[in-house]
Design an enzyme around this catalytic site. Structure first.
Site, PDB file in Angstrom:
ATOM      1  N   GLU A  81      14.386  14.150 -50.025  1.00  0.00           N
ATOM      2  CA  GLU A  81      15.274  15.274 -49.686  1.00  0.00           C
ATOM      3  C   GLU A  81      15.610  15.306 -48.199  1.00  0.00           C
ATOM      4  O   GLU A  81      14.718  15.400 -47.353  1.00  0.00           O
ATOM      5  CB  GLU A  81      14.611  16.604 -50.102  1.00  0.00           C
ATOM      6  CG  GLU A  81      15.587  17.756 -49.977  1.00  0.00           C
ATOM      7  CD  GLU A  81      15.063  19.078 -50.528  1.00  0.00           C
ATOM      8  OE1 GLU A  81      13.931  19.132 -51.026  1.00  0.00           O
ATOM      9  OE2 GLU A  81      15.817  20.063 -50.432  1.00  0.00           O
ATOM     10  N   LYS A 259       8.824  26.908 -52.968  1.00  0.00           N
ATOM     11  CA  LYS A 259       9.405  25.560 -53.140  1.00  0.00           C
ATOM     12  C   LYS A 259       9.608  24.939 -51.756  1.00  0.00           C
ATOM     13  O   LYS A 259       9.350  23.758 -51.538  1.00  0.00           O
ATOM     14  CB  LYS A 259      10.723  25.645 -53.910  1.00  0.00           C
ATOM     15  CG  LYS A 259      11.362  24.293 -54.244  1.00  0.00           C
ATOM     16  CD  LYS A 259      12.242  23.738 -53.144  1.00  0.00           C
ATOM     17  CE  LYS A 259      12.844  22.397 -53.542  1.00  0.00           C
ATOM     18  NZ  LYS A 259      13.551  21.734 -52.441  1.00  0.00           N
TER      19      LYS A 259
HETATM   20  C1  LIG Z   1      17.851  20.649 -39.780  1.00  0.00           C
HETATM   21  C2  LIG Z   1      17.490  21.424 -38.508  1.00  0.00           C
HETATM   22  C3  LIG Z   1      16.154  20.945 -37.989  1.00  0.00           C
HETATM   23  C4  LIG Z   1      18.569  21.176 -37.472  1.00  0.00           C
HETATM   24  O1  LIG Z   1      18.372  22.090 -36.452  1.00  0.00           O
HETATM   25  P1  LIG Z   1      19.208  22.071 -35.109  1.00  0.00           P
HETATM   26  O2  LIG Z   1      19.085  23.413 -34.504  1.00  0.00           O
HETATM   27  O3  LIG Z   1      20.545  21.503 -35.364  1.00  0.00           O
HETATM   28  O4  LIG Z   1      18.379  21.030 -34.318  1.00  0.00           O
HETATM   29  P2  LIG Z   1      18.281  20.714 -32.792  1.00  0.00           P
HETATM   30  O5  LIG Z   1      19.271  19.628 -32.534  1.00  0.00           O
HETATM   31  O6  LIG Z   1      18.289  21.942 -31.956  1.00  0.00           O
HETATM   32  O7  LIG Z   1      16.808  20.102 -32.756  1.00  0.00           O
HETATM   33  C5  LIG Z   1      15.648  20.903 -32.872  1.00  0.00           C
HETATM   34  C6  LIG Z   1      14.526  20.037 -33.388  1.00  0.00           C
HETATM   35  O8  LIG Z   1      14.719  19.769 -34.783  1.00  0.00           O
HETATM   36  C7  LIG Z   1      14.313  18.433 -35.061  1.00  0.00           C
HETATM   37  N1  LIG Z   1      15.499  17.696 -35.530  1.00  0.00           N
HETATM   38  C8  LIG Z   1      16.790  18.051 -35.403  1.00  0.00           C
HETATM   39  N2  LIG Z   1      17.589  17.153 -35.999  1.00  0.00           N
HETATM   40  C9  LIG Z   1      16.794  16.209 -36.503  1.00  0.00           C
HETATM   41  C10 LIG Z   1      17.029  15.021 -37.255  1.00  0.00           C
HETATM   42  N3  LIG Z   1      18.239  14.622 -37.575  1.00  0.00           N
HETATM   43  N4  LIG Z   1      15.968  14.293 -37.614  1.00  0.00           N
HETATM   44  C11 LIG Z   1      14.707  14.669 -37.301  1.00  0.00           C
HETATM   45  N5  LIG Z   1      14.434  15.783 -36.595  1.00  0.00           N
HETATM   46  C12 LIG Z   1      15.455  16.549 -36.213  1.00  0.00           C
HETATM   47  C13 LIG Z   1      13.761  17.848 -33.780  1.00  0.00           C
HETATM   48  O9  LIG Z   1      12.369  18.029 -33.754  1.00  0.00           O
HETATM   49  C14 LIG Z   1      14.428  18.680 -32.723  1.00  0.00           C
HETATM   50  O10 LIG Z   1      13.641  18.813 -31.567  1.00  0.00           O
HETATM   51  P3  LIG Z   1      13.857  17.830 -30.319  1.00  0.00           P
HETATM   52  O11 LIG Z   1      13.598  16.451 -30.795  1.00  0.00           O
HETATM   53  O12 LIG Z   1      15.293  17.994 -29.912  1.00  0.00           O
HETATM   54  O13 LIG Z   1      12.872  18.309 -29.350  1.00  0.00           O
HETATM   55  C15 LIG Z   1      17.429  22.960 -38.776  1.00  0.00           C
HETATM   56  O14 LIG Z   1      18.692  23.404 -39.179  1.00  0.00           O
HETATM   57  C16 LIG Z   1      16.425  23.367 -39.823  1.00  0.00           C
HETATM   58  O15 LIG Z   1      15.230  23.411 -39.569  1.00  0.00           O
HETATM   59  N6  LIG Z   1      16.905  23.714 -41.028  1.00  0.00           N
HETATM   60  C17 LIG Z   1      16.064  24.012 -42.172  1.00  0.00           C
HETATM   61  C18 LIG Z   1      16.258  22.916 -43.168  1.00  0.00           C
HETATM   62  C19 LIG Z   1      15.331  23.031 -44.350  1.00  0.00           C
HETATM   63  O16 LIG Z   1      14.515  23.908 -44.477  1.00  0.00           O
HETATM   64  N7  LIG Z   1      15.466  22.079 -45.266  1.00  0.00           N
HETATM   65  C20 LIG Z   1      14.686  22.024 -46.450  1.00  0.00           C
HETATM   66  C21 LIG Z   1      15.585  21.769 -47.615  1.00  0.00           C
HETATM   67  S1  LIG Z   1      16.320  23.258 -48.205  1.00  0.00           S
HETATM   68  C22 LIG Z   1      15.185  23.730 -49.455  1.00  0.00           C
HETATM   69  O17 LIG Z   1      14.902  22.961 -50.309  1.00  0.00           O
HETATM   70  C23 LIG Z   1      14.280  24.928 -49.402  1.00  0.00           C
HETATM   71  C24 LIG Z   1      14.761  26.320 -49.186  1.00  0.00           C
HETATM   72  C25 LIG Z   1      15.517  26.409 -47.907  1.00  0.00           C
HETATM   73  O18 LIG Z   1      15.567  26.775 -50.231  1.00  0.00           O
HETATM   74  C26 LIG Z   1      13.489  27.133 -49.104  1.00  0.00           C
HETATM   75  C27 LIG Z   1      13.710  28.593 -48.922  1.00  0.00           C
HETATM   76  O19 LIG Z   1      14.713  29.124 -49.429  1.00  0.00           O
HETATM   77  O20 LIG Z   1      12.817  29.215 -48.293  1.00  0.00           O
END
Ligand SMILES: CC(C)(COP(=O)([O-])OP(=O)([O-])OC[C@H]1O[C@@H](n2cnc3c(N)ncnc32)[C@H](O)[C@@H]1OP(=O)([O-])[O-])[C@@H](O)C(=O)NCCC(=O)NCCSC(=O)C[C@@](C)(O)CC(=O)[O-]
Ligand SMILES: NC(=O)C1=CN([C@@H]2O[C@H](COP(=O)(O)OP(=O)(O)OC[C@H]3O[C@@H](n4cnc5c(N)ncnc54)[C@H](OP(=O)(O)O)[C@@H]3O)[C@@H](O)[C@H]2O)C=CC1
Length: 420
Positions: A81, A259
């Site tokens: 994912e 989840k």
């Molecule tokens: C996706 C981010 C991290 C972007 O977040 P952002 O604000 O665009 O990221 P950023 O560019 O400010 O970077 C912040 C940090 O995120 C990490 N990071 C940033 N980009 C990357 C990348 N490409 N690959 C690896 N790590 C990454 C990295 O550690 C980075 O720190 P830095 O290196 O700059 O010091 C943020 O939007 C986020 O945390 N979103 C949440 C996503 C999530 O939870 N996904 C799970 C799937 S959805 C699901 O299945 C479950 C759910 C959501 O339904 C559960 C629920 O409802 O509770």
């Protein structure tokens, strides 16, 4: 070398692996195993499960920025994912300077169930089990000299009378310290070995002899203080807590909340060759233990706009047994974590579950999940739509810029750039 690594994700896979290898002392051979160039073959697979015809690769990433119990670690995560590993790293970053994650563990105690039927006097039978407790535990402990030599083994038992549809049955819980093994095989062997003695003591007939996946004597806890991802914005902090509170109150939301926790938990469980189904079953059953399904995490506002997060869940994971030793990638992942006990592994997995949940709640309470998640999912969608080579980058750029995450839109855009 620490693992708080700004921009780790901007490195190439080779550069990331070099960093991880240097941090964890991986050999050249172990690096080749991680890259999939060595170690795992159809022959290996054929020794693990039945009717093998091949194997299915799942991406293995590492979460950066984790400090657990004072130790910096790169956390191996096997998941299909997108955005899961990014999200874990993102939340771990916010807990790093405040001390990282602190964990505790109730002990590696598994529960084996022996189910006795056809009892004329179930309560008298229950009393007889307690009268013969020492003999029963001795019989269990004769089955696993290795476990005993390591300080584990059957420690105690408890008995309940359970009213089923047709009769009152006895359920005997054997509490077994399985040390650094998950313990299902060890416990099931004891259950089966002790069944004839239990029939003799009670005069009943034993049916089930199997461990319980509600491993509530094997609880891992983690705590972290997260810096506010919203600066001084009180409204956003309120939205975050409100998002958590709904999950705590409403099972429909709690299922999704949990989840999200399991996105992280299962990815580490899988990467280390442990049993994802056992951990999932245990976590969800534990979440429903008060008669209503609720959250595995809790949040409280701390000082200086911090958010204090905690998690508590059963974690039946091991460093021996199952595929932990037979799968070369799992072996290397465990080395990467530098853990020596199942307790340490459980603590790290709990910390990842908490981080994962914090990241999802942060996104949900602010810009919504789609922005971050879909940005990272866009690459998958582009590939599914048929994009190749340089087309992938162009499609992703367009999707993110336009906020168009629909598959039919992506296909149309791909056709358009091909006509150029
Ligand atoms: C996706 C981010 C991290 C972007 O977040 P952002 O604000 O665009 O990221 P950023 O560019 O400010 O970077 C912040 C940090 O995120 C990490 N990071 C940033 N980009 C990357 C990348 N490409 N690959 C690896 N790590 C990454 C990295 O550690 C980075 O720190 P830095 O290196 O700059 O010091 C943020 O939007 C986020 O945390 N979103 C949440 C996503 C999530 O939870 N996904 C799970 C799937 S959805 C699901 O299945 C479950 C759910 C959501 O339904 C559960 C629920 O409802 O509770
Ligand atoms: N409901 C469920 O969840 C079920 C799960 N399973 C499966 O069971 C497997 C896990 O069973 P498990 O019992 O952990 O695996 P194993 O039986 O493979 O390993 C446990 C054994 O390893 C030996 N051992 C060596 N070193 C240690 C140590 N440091 N700590 C503890 N034991 C040690 C012990 O004795 P010895 O040397 O004598 O072997 C112990 O009994 C998983 O594959 C799981 O999928 C199976 C049935 C049901």
């Amino acid at each position: 070398m620490g693992t708080r690594f700004k921009g780790f994700y901007r490195l190439s896979p080779e550069e990331r692996l070099d960093n991880v290898a240097e941090h964890s002392g991986l050999s050249g051979e172990e690096k080749a195993i991680i890259r999939g160039e060595k170690g795992f073959s159809v022959q290996t697979a054929d020794q693990m499960v039945e009717n093998v015809i091949g194997y299915m690769p799942i991406p293995l990433g590492v979460a950066a920025n984790f400090k657990v119990d004072g130790r910096d670690i790169f956390v191996p995560m096997a998941t299909e994912e997108p955005s899961v590993i990014a999200a874990a790293s993102n939340a771990a970053r916010l807990a790093y300077d405040t001390g990282g994650f602190t964990t505790s563990f109730s002990g590696p105690i598994m529960i084996g169930q022996v189910h006795v039927t056809q009892l004329s006097h179930p309560y008298a039978a229950m009393a007889k089990i307690y009268e013969n407790k020492e003999a029963i535990l001795n019989k269990c402990n004769q089955q696993d000299p290795t476990l005993i030599s390591l300080g584990g083994g059957a420690l105690d038992l408890e008995v309940r009378v359970v009213k089923t549809l047709s009769e009152k049955v006895l359920v005997i819980h054997l509490f077994v310290d399985t040390r650094d093994a998950m313990g299902a095989n060890a416990v099931n062997t004891m259950n089966e070995a002790v069944a004839p003695l239990i029939e003799k003591i009670t005069g009943g007939k034993v049916v089930l002899r199997i461990l319980s996946n509600l491993a509530d004597k094997r609880i891992a806890r983690a705590r972290a203080v997260f810096e506010s991802p919203f600066g001084n914005d009180k409204e956003m902090l309120h939205r975050f807590i409100s998002a958590y509170e709904l999950a705590a109150a409403d099972p429909y939301r709690a299922a999704t909340h949990n989840k999200g926790i399991m996105n992280g938990v299962s990815a580490v469980v899988l990467a280390t060759g442990n049993d994802t189904r056992a951990v999932e079953a245990g976590a969800h059953a534990y979440a429903a233990r008060f008669g209503r399904y609720t959250t595995l995490t809790h949040y409280e506002l701390g000082e200086n706009r911090t958010i204090i997060g905690t998690i508590e869940l059963p974690l039946a994971v091991g460093l021996v047994g199952g595929a932990t030793k037979s799968h070369p990638v799992a072996r290397t992942a465990i080395k990467m974590l530098g853990v020596k006990t199942s307790r340490e592994l459980a603590g790290i997995i709990a910390a990842v579950g908490l981080a994962q949940n914090f990241a999802a709640l942060r996104a949900l309470a602010s810009e919504g999940i789609q922005k971050g998640h879909m940005k990272l999912h866009a690459k998958n969608m582009a590939i599914q739509a048929g994009a190749k080579g340089h087309e992938i980058g162009r499609v992703v750029e367009w999707v993110v810029k336009e906020g168009r995450f629909r598959f039919d839109d992506i296909k149309r855009y791909l056709e358009k750039i091909r006509e150029e």
